[in-house]
Design an enzyme around this catalytic site. Structure first.
Site, mmCIF file in Angstrom:
data_model
loop_
_atom_site.group_PDB
_atom_site.id
_atom_site.type_symbol
_atom_site.label_atom_id
_atom_site.label_comp_id
_atom_site.label_asym_id
_atom_site.label_seq_id
_atom_site.Cartn_x
_atom_site.Cartn_y
_atom_site.Cartn_z
ATOM 1 C CG ASN A 114 -0.320 -0.300 2.495
ATOM 2 O OD1 ASN A 114 0.879 -0.115 2.631
ATOM 3 N ND2 ASN A 114 -1.088 -0.738 3.473
ATOM 4 N NE ARG A 251 1.478 1.356 12.495
ATOM 5 C CZ ARG A 251 1.077 1.244 11.219
ATOM 6 N NH1 ARG A 251 0.668 2.300 10.551
ATOM 7 N NH2 ARG A 251 1.065 0.063 10.628
ATOM 8 C CD GLN A 280 -4.864 3.321 14.254
ATOM 9 O OE1 GLN A 280 -4.297 4.269 13.762
ATOM 10 N NE2 GLN A 280 -4.981 2.197 13.597
ATOM 11 C CG HIS A 299 -4.706 3.478 10.165
ATOM 12 N ND1 HIS A 299 -3.941 2.662 10.948
ATOM 13 C CD2 HIS A 299 -4.050 3.554 8.982
ATOM 14 C CE1 HIS A 299 -2.881 2.251 10.272
ATOM 15 N NE2 HIS A 299 -2.935 2.778 9.063
HETATM 16 P P1 NAI Z 1 10.141 0.943 4.537
HETATM 17 O O1 NAI Z 1 10.697 -0.103 5.410
HETATM 18 O O2 NAI Z 1 10.230 0.776 3.060
HETATM 19 O O3 NAI Z 1 10.813 2.362 4.896
HETATM 20 C C1 NAI Z 1 10.996 2.815 6.198
HETATM 21 C C2 NAI Z 1 12.214 3.728 6.225
HETATM 22 O O4 NAI Z 1 12.355 4.272 7.542
HETATM 23 C C3 NAI Z 1 13.516 2.982 5.914
HETATM 24 O O5 NAI Z 1 14.228 3.677 4.912
HETATM 25 C C4 NAI Z 1 14.276 2.976 7.251
HETATM 26 O O6 NAI Z 1 15.679 3.028 7.109
HETATM 27 C C5 NAI Z 1 13.737 4.234 7.902
HETATM 28 N N1 NAI Z 1 13.868 4.252 9.356
HETATM 29 C C6 NAI Z 1 13.520 3.276 10.244
HETATM 30 N N2 NAI Z 1 13.764 3.691 11.497
HETATM 31 C C7 NAI Z 1 14.274 4.941 11.393
HETATM 32 C C8 NAI Z 1 14.717 5.900 12.349
HETATM 33 N N3 NAI Z 1 14.686 5.649 13.668
HETATM 34 N N4 NAI Z 1 15.185 7.077 11.891
HETATM 35 C C9 NAI Z 1 15.230 7.330 10.562
HETATM 36 N N5 NAI Z 1 14.807 6.477 9.621
HETATM 37 C C10 NAI Z 1 14.334 5.301 10.030
HETATM 38 O O7 NAI Z 1 8.640 1.126 5.002
HETATM 39 P P2 NAI Z 1 7.432 1.816 4.216
HETATM 40 O O8 NAI Z 1 6.743 0.822 3.371
HETATM 41 O O9 NAI Z 1 7.923 3.071 3.601
HETATM 42 O O10 NAI Z 1 6.454 2.131 5.448
HETATM 43 C C11 NAI Z 1 6.869 2.962 6.514
HETATM 44 C C12 NAI Z 1 5.839 2.930 7.625
HETATM 45 O O11 NAI Z 1 4.650 3.576 7.197
HETATM 46 C C13 NAI Z 1 5.353 1.527 8.031
HETATM 47 O O12 NAI Z 1 6.254 0.882 8.887
HETATM 48 C C14 NAI Z 1 4.044 1.836 8.702
HETATM 49 O O13 NAI Z 1 4.240 2.148 10.070
HETATM 50 C C15 NAI Z 1 3.562 3.087 7.955
HETATM 51 N N6 NAI Z 1 2.442 2.751 7.051
HETATM 52 C C16 NAI Z 1 1.240 3.395 7.257
HETATM 53 C C17 NAI Z 1 0.150 3.092 6.477
HETATM 54 C C18 NAI Z 1 -1.150 3.807 6.652
HETATM 55 O O14 NAI Z 1 -2.185 3.323 6.178
HETATM 56 N N7 NAI Z 1 -1.188 4.966 7.300
HETATM 57 C C19 NAI Z 1 0.220 2.036 5.436
HETATM 58 C C20 NAI Z 1 1.561 1.536 5.219
HETATM 59 C C21 NAI Z 1 2.613 1.860 6.039
#
Ligand code: NAI
Length: 351
Positions: A114, A251, A280, A299
């Protein structure tokens, strides 16, 4: 095998909308498939007592971030047969990953399913805040017409500094989409991109302090981990530029709840938008429902109909592989063989 899914209630809409695959009634389109294989498939909307009743006899648990069943250490300790937890969507922070790893329970999510849906939502939230859309729309509903009141807080996005925290799959897609608005983009991530990638995205690296102090608009796109939990505390919120906007589709717990309310009430931040809350569903008296200058929604950004199809397909793929003794797609794995293996989570879980 006994498979339990905890999904959001679809009600009457579910019957009329079979594409609403993520709800309990439509059960990710899995019911016929699983029952034809003679598995026991239980679908719940109750994330508490009913879930607790089934956990001791569950082999596979399917949950979703949109209606999160909080799979705590205590719950894991009661689920003696549990082998795998699948997240229908992205973000497995509602599961105690350390406890799952300690029990060698596999945790997997549908990585990538997504990311476009969320990136589009981020752009929508940015525009809604910067262009002062919500108060303008409210005037229409209220039968009013006061251009001065709206225009005094409406801006162009062009030339603004946008800070992207986390340039993973979503963050990079946000950059790609924002390029067309001629903004100045800076990003912060554990993983610094290559020069070529930075050039392609049109974003340059900044450390967290620089990003927070320079950005007119910040969007958070990291997972919730022990490191990002409460990252936007009072200090960081008040170090943001006065009049800046904050967007969070990552989040709710990444932001300190009451400090955000204070930053908006004191006018330090001009606006906040996003779709993620803690807990949530957000209770009726959640302070973010009534804080000033917000553009929050429930959400749903990652659960458009297109996204539901993609994560439903991903869950079926995981089930088929698991049942046939094949490995789950590597990119989907969050916890595997006793370790937190996802690159985005593993930093925060290193011992
Ligand atoms: P991803 O794993 O592709 O990217 C996450 C990025 O955050 C990575 O580049 C990682 O290095 C970085 N990261 C992790 N911890 C960090 C920190 N402490 N400081 C700096 N950078 C950090 O994940 P993606 O697919 O981009 O999703 C990210 C988040 O978005 C998910 O884990 C989820 O919590 C949220 N999400 C929300 C949705 C919604 O419906 N609102 C749907 C999909 C994801």
């Amino acid at each position: 095998m006994k498979i339990v899914a905890v999904l959001y209630p679809g009600g009457e809409i579910a019957k009329k909308t079979p594409e609403l695959l993520g709800c309990a009634e439509n059960a990710l389109g899995l019911t016929d498939f699983l029952r034809s294989q003679e598995h026991e498939f239980v679908v719940l909307t109750d994330k508490e007592a009913e879930l607790d009743k089934h956990l001791p006899t569950t082999d596979i648990l399917i949950t979703t971030p949109f209606w999160p069943a909080y799979v705590t250490k205590e719950r894991i300790s009661k689920a003696s047969r549990l082998q795998i937890i699948l997240t229908a969507g992205i973000g497995s922070d509602h599961i105690d990953l350390a406890a799952a790893a300690a029990r060698k329970i596999t945790v997997a999510e549908i990585t990538g399913s997504n990311v476009v849906s969320v990136a589009e939502q981020v752009v929508m939230h940015i525009l809604a805040l910067v262009r002062n859309y919500i108060p303008a729309y409210k005037q229409v509903l209220d039968g009013r017409w006061d251009i001065a009141e709206i225009a005094a807080k409406a801006h162009d996005l062009e030339d603004k500094v946008v800070g992207i925290i986390g340039v993973g799959r979503i963050g990079q897609r946000v950059c790609e989409r924002l390029k067309a608005f001629d903004v100045k983009m800076i990003y912060y991530d554990y993983h610094r991109l290559s020069t070529v990638e930075e050039f392609a995205l049109g974003a340059r690296y900044a450390n967290l302090d620089q990003l927070v102090e320079q950005s007119d608009i910040i969007t958070i796109n990291t997972p919730l981990t022990p490191e990002t939990d409460g990252m936007f505390n009072r200090d960081l919120l008040f170090r943001m530029k006065k009049g800046a906007y904050l967007i969070n589709t990552a989040r709710g717990r990444i932001i300190d709840t009451l400090s955000l309310v204070e930053a908006l009430e004191k006018g330090h931040l001009a606006g906040y938008a996003g779709d993620v809350w803690f807990p949530q569903p957000a209770p009726k008296d959640h302070p973010w429902r009534r804080m000033p200058n917000h553009a929050m929604v429930p959400h749903y950004s990652g659960t458009t109909l297109e996204a539901q199809r993609r994560y439903a397909d991903g869950i079926k793929d995981c089930l088929l592989r698991f049942m046939n003794g094949r490995r789950i797609e590597r990119d989907y794995l969050i916890v595997d063989n006793g370790n937190v293996v996802s690159p985005s989570y593993s930093y925060a879980f290193k011992t």
